[in-house]
Design a protein around this motif. Structure first.
Motif, PDB file in Angstrom:
ATOM      1  N   PRO A 186     -20.025  76.456 -18.210  1.00 51.19           N
ATOM      2  CA  PRO A 186     -19.297  77.731 -18.193  1.00 51.19           C
ATOM      3  C   PRO A 186     -19.018  78.316 -19.575  1.00 51.19           C
ATOM      4  N   CYS A 187     -19.221  77.535 -20.645  1.00 54.46           N
ATOM      5  CA  CYS A 187     -18.923  78.023 -22.007  1.00 54.46           C
ATOM      6  C   CYS A 187     -19.881  79.163 -22.373  1.00 54.46           C
ATOM      7  N   ARG A 188     -19.326  80.251 -22.879  1.00 52.86           N
ATOM      8  CA  ARG A 188     -20.121  81.470 -23.066  1.00 52.86           C
ATOM      9  C   ARG A 188     -20.480  81.737 -24.534  1.00 52.86           C
ATOM     10  N   THR A 189     -21.562  82.472 -24.708  1.00 56.00           N
ATOM     11  CA  THR A 189     -21.987  82.936 -26.022  1.00 56.00           C
ATOM     12  C   THR A 189     -20.874  83.743 -26.675  1.00 56.00           C
ATOM     13  N   PHE A 190     -20.672  83.537 -27.984  1.00 55.10           N
ATOM     14  CA  PHE A 190     -19.634  84.300 -28.671  1.00 55.10           C
ATOM     15  C   PHE A 190     -20.091  84.651 -30.083  1.00 55.10           C
ATOM     16  N   CYS A 191     -19.440  85.620 -30.668  1.00 54.30           N
ATOM     17  CA  CYS A 191     -19.659  85.951 -32.069  1.00 54.30           C
ATOM     18  C   CYS A 191     -18.394  86.591 -32.620  1.00 54.30           C
ATOM     19  N   PHE A 192     -18.300  86.678 -33.940  1.00 59.52           N
ATOM     20  CA  PHE A 192     -17.176  87.336 -34.585  1.00 59.52           C
ATOM     21  C   PHE A 192     -17.501  88.812 -34.799  1.00 59.52           C
ATOM     22  N   LEU A 193     -16.477  89.640 -34.829  1.00 62.08           N
ATOM     23  CA  LEU A 193     -16.663  91.080 -34.980  1.00 62.08           C
ATOM     24  C   LEU A 193     -17.431  91.415 -36.252  1.00 62.08           C
ATOM     25  N   HIS A 194     -17.153  90.688 -37.337  1.00 59.95           N
ATOM     26  CA  HIS A 194     -17.817  90.992 -38.612  1.00 59.95           C
ATOM     27  C   HIS A 194     -19.296  90.613 -38.617  1.00 59.95           C
ATOM     28  N   GLU A 195     -19.749  89.870 -37.595  1.00 60.10           N
ATOM     29  CA  GLU A 195     -21.157  89.465 -37.533  1.00 60.10           C
ATOM     30  C   GLU A 195     -22.029  90.481 -36.804  1.00 60.10           C
ATOM     31  N   ILE A 196     -21.413  91.403 -36.089  1.00 54.50           N
ATOM     32  CA  ILE A 196     -22.175  92.304 -35.225  1.00 54.50           C
ATOM     33  C   ILE A 196     -23.152  93.187 -36.001  1.00 54.50           C
ATOM     34  N   MET A 197     -22.667  93.892 -37.023  1.00 51.55           N
ATOM     35  CA  MET A 197     -23.538  94.800 -37.774  1.00 51.55           C
ATOM     36  C   MET A 197     -24.689  94.070 -38.461  1.00 51.55           C
ATOM     37  N   PRO A 198     -24.444  92.942 -39.142  1.00 55.17           N
ATOM     38  CA  PRO A 198     -25.574  92.218 -39.740  1.00 55.17           C
ATOM     39  C   PRO A 198     -26.625  91.793 -38.719  1.00 55.17           C
ATOM     40  N   MET A 199     -26.179  91.368 -37.515  1.00 55.09           N
ATOM     41  CA  MET A 199     -27.133  90.967 -36.486  1.00 55.09           C
ATOM     42  C   MET A 199     -27.923  92.164 -35.961  1.00 55.09           C
ATOM     43  N   MET A 200     -27.259  93.303 -35.840  1.00 56.60           N
ATOM     44  CA  MET A 200     -27.959  94.508 -35.386  1.00 56.60           C
ATOM     45  C   MET A 200     -29.008  94.947 -36.404  1.00 56.60           C
ATOM     46  N   LYS A 201     -28.711  94.797 -37.692  1.00 54.79           N
ATOM     47  CA  LYS A 201     -29.669  95.153 -38.740  1.00 54.79           C
ATOM     48  C   LYS A 201     -30.895  94.249 -38.709  1.00 54.79           C
ATOM     49  N   LEU A 202     -30.717  93.029 -38.188  1.00 53.44           N
ATOM     50  CA  LEU A 202     -31.832  92.095 -38.048  1.00 53.44           C
ATOM     51  C   LEU A 202     -32.599  92.307 -36.749  1.00 53.44           C
ATOM     52  N   GLY A 203     -32.195  93.298 -35.963  1.00 53.20           N
ATOM     53  CA  GLY A 203     -32.864  93.577 -34.691  1.00 53.20           C
ATOM     54  C   GLY A 203     -32.437  92.671 -33.569  1.00 53.20           C
ATOM     55  N   LEU A 204     -31.264  92.031 -33.720  1.00 51.01           N
ATOM     56  CA  LEU A 204     -30.763  91.107 -32.694  1.00 51.01           C
ATOM     57  C   LEU A 204     -29.709  91.792 -31.825  1.00 51.01           C
ATOM     58  N   ILE A 205     -29.260  91.087 -30.807  1.00 48.37           N
ATOM     59  CA  ILE A 205     -28.193  91.458 -29.853  1.00 48.37           C
ATOM     60  C   ILE A 205     -28.318  92.885 -29.297  1.00 48.37           C
ATOM     61  N   LYS A 206     -29.541  93.367 -29.074  1.00 50.51           N
ATOM     62  CA  LYS A 206     -29.714  94.693 -28.486  1.00 50.51           C
ATOM     63  C   LYS A 206     -29.193  94.736 -27.037  1.00 50.51           C
ATOM     64  N   GLY A 207     -29.143  93.577 -26.404  1.00 44.75           N
ATOM     65  CA  GLY A 207     -28.645  93.515 -25.029  1.00 44.75           C
ATOM     66  C   GLY A 207     -27.257  92.928 -24.920  1.00 44.75           C
ATOM     67  N   GLY A 208     -26.587  92.714 -26.043  1.00 45.50           N
ATOM     68  CA  GLY A 208     -25.262  92.125 -26.025  1.00 45.50           C
ATOM     69  C   GLY A 208     -24.187  93.088 -25.587  1.00 45.50           C
ATOM     70  N   ASP A 209     -23.262  92.629 -24.771  1.00 47.55           N
ATOM     71  CA  ASP A 209     -22.104  93.427 -24.361  1.00 47.55           C
ATOM     72  C   ASP A 209     -20.998  92.462 -23.937  1.00 47.55           C
ATOM     73  N   LEU A 210     -19.872  92.998 -23.506  1.00 48.63           N
ATOM     74  CA  LEU A 210     -18.730  92.160 -23.147  1.00 48.63           C
ATOM     75  C   LEU A 210     -18.923  91.445 -21.805  1.00 48.63           C
ATOM     76  N   GLU A 211     -20.008  91.757 -21.101  1.00 48.07           N
ATOM     77  CA  GLU A 211     -20.311  91.064 -19.850  1.00 48.07           C
ATOM     78  C   GLU A 211     -21.040  89.750 -20.104  1.00 48.07           C
ATOM     79  N   ASN A 212     -21.684  89.626 -21.269  1.00 50.15           N
ATOM     80  CA  ASN A 212     -22.458  88.428 -21.530  1.00 50.15           C
ATOM     81  C   ASN A 212     -22.089  87.722 -22.838  1.00 50.15           C
ATOM     82  N   ALA A 213     -21.029  88.171 -23.490  1.00 50.09           N
ATOM     83  CA  ALA A 213     -20.617  87.533 -24.731  1.00 50.09           C
ATOM     84  C   ALA A 213     -19.119  87.737 -24.967  1.00 50.09           C
ATOM     85  N   ILE A 214     -18.551  86.847 -25.753  1.00 50.48           N
ATOM     86  CA  ILE A 214     -17.151  86.957 -26.150  1.00 50.48           C
ATOM     87  C   ILE A 214     -17.114  87.316 -27.632  1.00 50.48           C
ATOM     88  N   ILE A 215     -16.334  88.298 -27.983  1.00 45.11           N
ATOM     89  CA  ILE A 215     -16.248  88.742 -29.387  1.00 45.11           C
ATOM     90  C   ILE A 215     -14.850  88.478 -29.917  1.00 45.11           C
TER      91      ILE A 215
END
Length: 215
Positions: A186-215
């Motif tokens: 049951p443990c879910r994928t998570f990331c920190f708020l400050h990591e979001i923009m760097p990951m987006m610049k790398l072309g990652l987490i295009k499908g990430g949202d609050l339904e499939n991850a904890i921020i």
């Protein structure tokens, strides 16, 4: 220990965490000594990628595997962990995209699907690795250390410290692999708020949202 496969096939659909594209997988039972293999049904000749450690191509925010022709499948970790939890090492995964769907961001949908379709024991014995001495691995750049110690039973102990006041230090032990479905899945994928923009610049987490991850 005998080898295992699925009793019947199961299918799941959703979007990829990093690609954002909709994808479907169908996990099919196989005979002994088949191993776990992914077949890209969306590509010409439907190439196969074996889920082997030697085929791991990337571990940046997920695990990707690649065959000798450069065909990849990414974010396989939740599905692979679920197979390992039930000692299932003979499955053909039909996938119509390059990424396993993230679903709710945990391994739980996969473990529930496995339990629902059932497990079949095969006649062949499972080949195992008998650890005879301590094995240590250290990644100083990322401050990561792994230690494998010979033991009579399988258990995992994890300690993490992200050096942040928000989360703090965390510790957990999985004393019995049979508890994976309730304690770990049951443990879910998570990331920190400050990591979001760097990951987006790398072309990652295009499908990430609050339904499939904890921020």
């Amino acid at each position: 220990m005998k080898q295992r496969t699925l009793l019947s096939k199961f299918s799941l659909s959703g979007k990829g965490l990093h690609s954002g594209r909709n994808v479907s997988i169908t996990c099919c039972p196989t005979e002994a000594n088949h191993g776990i293999k992914f077949q890209r049904t969306d590509l010409e000749n439907q190439p196969i990628i074996e889920a082997l450690a030697s085929n791991v191509a990337n571990t940046n925010r997920g695990t990707s595997i690649k065959n000798y022709n450069g065909v990849t499948v990414q974010t396989i970790e939740h599905l692979m962990a679920s197979f390992a939890a039930f000692n299932i090492y003979n499955v053909l995964v039909l996938i119509d995209g390059d990424e396993v769907p993230i679903l709710n961001g945990s391994a739980q949908p996969f473990t529930e699907a496995i339990l629902k379709c059932g497990i079949r024991e095969l006649e062949a014995e499972q080949e195992t690795l008998n650890l005879r001495e301590v094995v240590r691995y250290e990644d100083k750049n990322n401050n990561v250390e792994l230690l494998a110690i010979p033991a009579d039973t399988f258990s995992v102990t994890v300690y993490v410290d992200y050096k942040t006041k928000i989360l703090g230090q965390q510790y957990h032990q999985l004393a019995d692999i049979n508890d994976f479905a309730t304690e770990i899945a049951p443990c879910r994928t998570f990331c920190f708020l400050h990591e979001i923009m760097p990951m987006m610049k790398l072309g990652l987490i295009k499908g990430g949202d609050l339904e499939n991850a904890i921020i």
